[in-house]
Design a protein around this motif. Sequence first.
Motif, mmCIF file in Angstrom:
data_model
loop_
_atom_site.group_PDB
_atom_site.id
_atom_site.type_symbol
_atom_site.label_atom_id
_atom_site.label_comp_id
_atom_site.label_asym_id
_atom_site.label_seq_id
_atom_site.Cartn_x
_atom_site.Cartn_y
_atom_site.Cartn_z
ATOM 1 N N GLU A 1 0.814 -1.215 0.000
ATOM 2 C CA GLU A 1 0.000 0.000 0.000
ATOM 3 C C GLU A 1 0.847 1.265 0.000
ATOM 4 N N SER A 2 2.141 1.152 0.344
ATOM 5 C CA SER A 2 3.024 2.319 0.373
ATOM 6 C C SER A 2 3.686 2.592 -0.968
ATOM 7 N N GLY A 3 3.507 1.687 -1.937
ATOM 8 C CA GLY A 3 4.089 1.892 -3.248
ATOM 9 C C GLY A 3 5.366 1.125 -3.506
ATOM 10 N N ASP A 4 5.805 0.326 -2.537
ATOM 11 C CA ASP A 4 6.994 -0.488 -2.755
ATOM 12 C C ASP A 4 6.658 -1.647 -3.690
ATOM 13 N N VAL A 5 7.567 -1.963 -4.580
ATOM 14 C CA VAL A 5 7.393 -3.074 -5.511
ATOM 15 C C VAL A 5 8.527 -4.063 -5.292
ATOM 16 N N MET A 6 8.156 -5.324 -5.164
ATOM 17 C CA MET A 6 9.133 -6.375 -4.925
ATOM 18 C C MET A 6 8.624 -7.657 -5.566
ATOM 19 N N THR A 7 9.316 -8.750 -5.349
ATOM 20 C CA THR A 7 8.811 -10.051 -5.775
ATOM 21 C C THR A 7 8.576 -10.915 -4.545
ATOM 22 N N THR A 8 7.586 -11.780 -4.642
ATOM 23 C CA THR A 8 7.340 -12.782 -3.619
ATOM 24 C C THR A 8 7.478 -14.152 -4.256
ATOM 25 N N GLU A 9 7.627 -15.161 -3.439
ATOM 26 C CA GLU A 9 7.848 -16.503 -3.965
ATOM 27 C C GLU A 9 6.623 -17.369 -3.740
ATOM 28 N N ASN A 10 6.049 -17.832 -4.871
ATOM 29 C CA ASN A 10 4.903 -18.741 -4.840
ATOM 30 C C ASN A 10 3.712 -18.186 -4.077
ATOM 31 N N ARG A 11 3.586 -16.878 -4.042
ATOM 32 C CA ARG A 11 2.413 -16.271 -3.412
ATOM 33 C C ARG A 11 1.519 -15.700 -4.493
ATOM 34 N N ARG A 12 0.222 -15.967 -4.380
ATOM 35 C CA ARG A 12 -0.728 -15.441 -5.352
ATOM 36 C C ARG A 12 -1.905 -14.838 -4.602
ATOM 37 N N GLY A 13 -1.607 -13.799 -3.844
ATOM 38 C CA GLY A 13 -2.638 -13.124 -3.074
ATOM 39 C C GLY A 13 -3.039 -11.820 -3.739
ATOM 40 N N PRO A 14 -3.803 -10.982 -3.041
ATOM 41 C CA PRO A 14 -4.283 -9.735 -3.629
ATOM 42 C C PRO A 14 -3.151 -8.771 -3.991
ATOM 43 N N TRP A 15 -2.039 -8.783 -3.249
ATOM 44 C CA TRP A 15 -0.948 -7.868 -3.551
ATOM 45 C C TRP A 15 -0.207 -8.263 -4.835
ATOM 46 N N GLU A 16 -0.428 -9.475 -5.279
ATOM 47 C CA GLU A 16 0.222 -9.950 -6.513
ATOM 48 C C GLU A 16 -0.666 -9.798 -7.754
ATOM 49 N N LYS A 17 -1.846 -9.198 -7.579
ATOM 50 C CA LYS A 17 -2.765 -9.052 -8.712
ATOM 51 C C LYS A 17 -2.577 -7.697 -9.387
ATOM 52 N N TRP A 18 -2.635 -7.722 -10.741
ATOM 53 C CA TRP A 18 -2.431 -6.518 -11.527
ATOM 54 C C TRP A 18 -3.470 -6.435 -12.637
ATOM 55 N N ASN A 19 -3.713 -5.234 -13.097
ATOM 56 C CA ASN A 19 -4.531 -4.990 -14.282
ATOM 57 C C ASN A 19 -3.652 -4.364 -15.364
ATOM 58 N N VAL A 20 -3.872 -4.757 -16.591
ATOM 59 C CA VAL A 20 -3.176 -4.160 -17.734
ATOM 60 C C VAL A 20 -4.220 -3.451 -18.576
ATOM 61 N N GLU A 21 -4.064 -2.145 -18.728
ATOM 62 C CA GLU A 21 -5.060 -1.334 -19.422
ATOM 63 C C GLU A 21 -4.370 -0.413 -20.414
ATOM 64 N N LEU A 22 -5.059 -0.129 -21.494
ATOM 65 C CA LEU A 22 -4.531 0.775 -22.493
ATOM 66 C C LEU A 22 -4.432 2.179 -21.915
ATOM 67 N N ALA A 23 -3.303 2.827 -22.132
ATOM 68 C CA ALA A 23 -3.171 4.214 -21.698
ATOM 69 C C ALA A 23 -4.184 5.072 -22.441
ATOM 70 N N PRO A 24 -4.936 5.897 -21.736
ATOM 71 C CA PRO A 24 -5.995 6.681 -22.388
ATOM 72 C C PRO A 24 -5.453 7.610 -23.463
ATOM 73 N N GLN A 25 -6.372 8.070 -24.277
ATOM 74 C CA GLN A 25 -6.019 8.947 -25.380
ATOM 75 C C GLN A 25 -5.418 10.246 -24.866
ATOM 76 N N GLY A 26 -4.544 10.797 -25.687
ATOM 77 C CA GLY A 26 -3.926 12.065 -25.326
ATOM 78 C C GLY A 26 -2.516 11.919 -24.818
ATOM 79 N N GLY A 27 -2.095 10.691 -24.511
ATOM 80 C CA GLY A 27 -0.749 10.475 -24.025
ATOM 81 C C GLY A 27 0.040 9.580 -24.958
ATOM 82 N N THR A 28 1.188 9.187 -24.506
ATOM 83 C CA THR A 28 2.011 8.274 -25.280
ATOM 84 C C THR A 28 1.306 6.932 -25.408
ATOM 85 N N ASP A 29 1.319 6.358 -26.604
ATOM 86 C CA ASP A 29 0.698 5.056 -26.798
ATOM 87 C C ASP A 29 1.401 3.999 -25.968
#
Length: 394
Positions: A53-81
Amino acid sequence: PRRDERFSGDFAGKLSMSKNWKGWEVWRFIECGDGHVYISSWTHHKKFLCSNESGDVMTTENRRGPWEKWNVELAPQGGTDGVVIKSTVHDRYLRWNGNALITSKTYEDNAHWTTWHIESAHKQTYFISSSSHDKRIGAKKNGVFTTSNRKGWEQWELKFNRNNGLVTIFSKAHGVYLGSNPEGQLSVRANDGNWGMWKIETSPHGGMFIVSVVHGKALACNADGSLYTIDGQRGSWETWILEPVMPPTMTEEQIKAQRKSLIIGGSIAVASIVLAPFAVMGAVTALGFEAGGIASGSIAAGMMSAEAIASGGGIAAGGTVAVLQSVGAAGLGVAGTAASMGAGAAVGGSAVGIALACSGSKGSTESLSSSKKRMNAVDMNRPFCAWRSWLQQR
């Protein structure tokens, strides 16, 4: 692309940005439901990308909890593709701050660090293998041949035209294109031209047909290894498997094995590490030759032998390193096919310009209608390495 750097993870799980395009820069995007994904290292497959929740990014081993979930979304119009990669639970954007990977709540102040490009790890380079015979198509400066090898002369880059779906087949070793004439003879030429245009069609025999656009004839290989194109036949001799050439890589176990055998009689045992893609014990750096491997084809899931994989794919020095995609069919964008994305496509991410966010946070109280809308968007936004085609669906 602006920085030409990819995020990388070593065997200890330490994250960094790298100019390399090798195994430690390849990541699997694994579907985990409702459009969310886990992101794990392809080489160090137990390591999963995680954020707090503080913005730190790391790796965990064999954990698949909520902190390991991500969304991939298209950057909205008006910015770099490109795309943005968001922590699902924290609603924060993955970015590079110049020193470390972090997540941030907003994108306005981080415009040059938070948009990403997701690319196929194999960079659309393949071995083209006959499904009926143990033969690959190879190129010379003045012609083509078949061989059982998987080396540099057998590597072809498929250049897809997004407008019409057609493809040219380019020899990376010799800088020539595969072409055919009306009589069914194959040749190579310095430019693609009409005779060098092909289309990919699904074969019912477990692979694909490669058909000349101008002549309407299918590429074929007979039992003697002769190459030709033929009209009217679509059988096993006309069926081909595309084997993606994956980047070289080295696992923790391989590094440990190299440490034991690196120094022999006070000298570096170069022969034992000739295919090592990374520095080992600070003594050997990347060797710089082209190396690659095998993953599943997006249509036919053509696999190499387990023996080649188990041996690390050491086919030949200067040639290829056969590395099977660790979880099976990957769907890496051939002919726009997103096969078995749940298995986890191997891709390389490259940091670019800016980040723009989708509005609103998504929690467990998401309505059924909004969930359906989200899943419809997910259906459109796959595979990840084809994000440029998402732009056309806006």
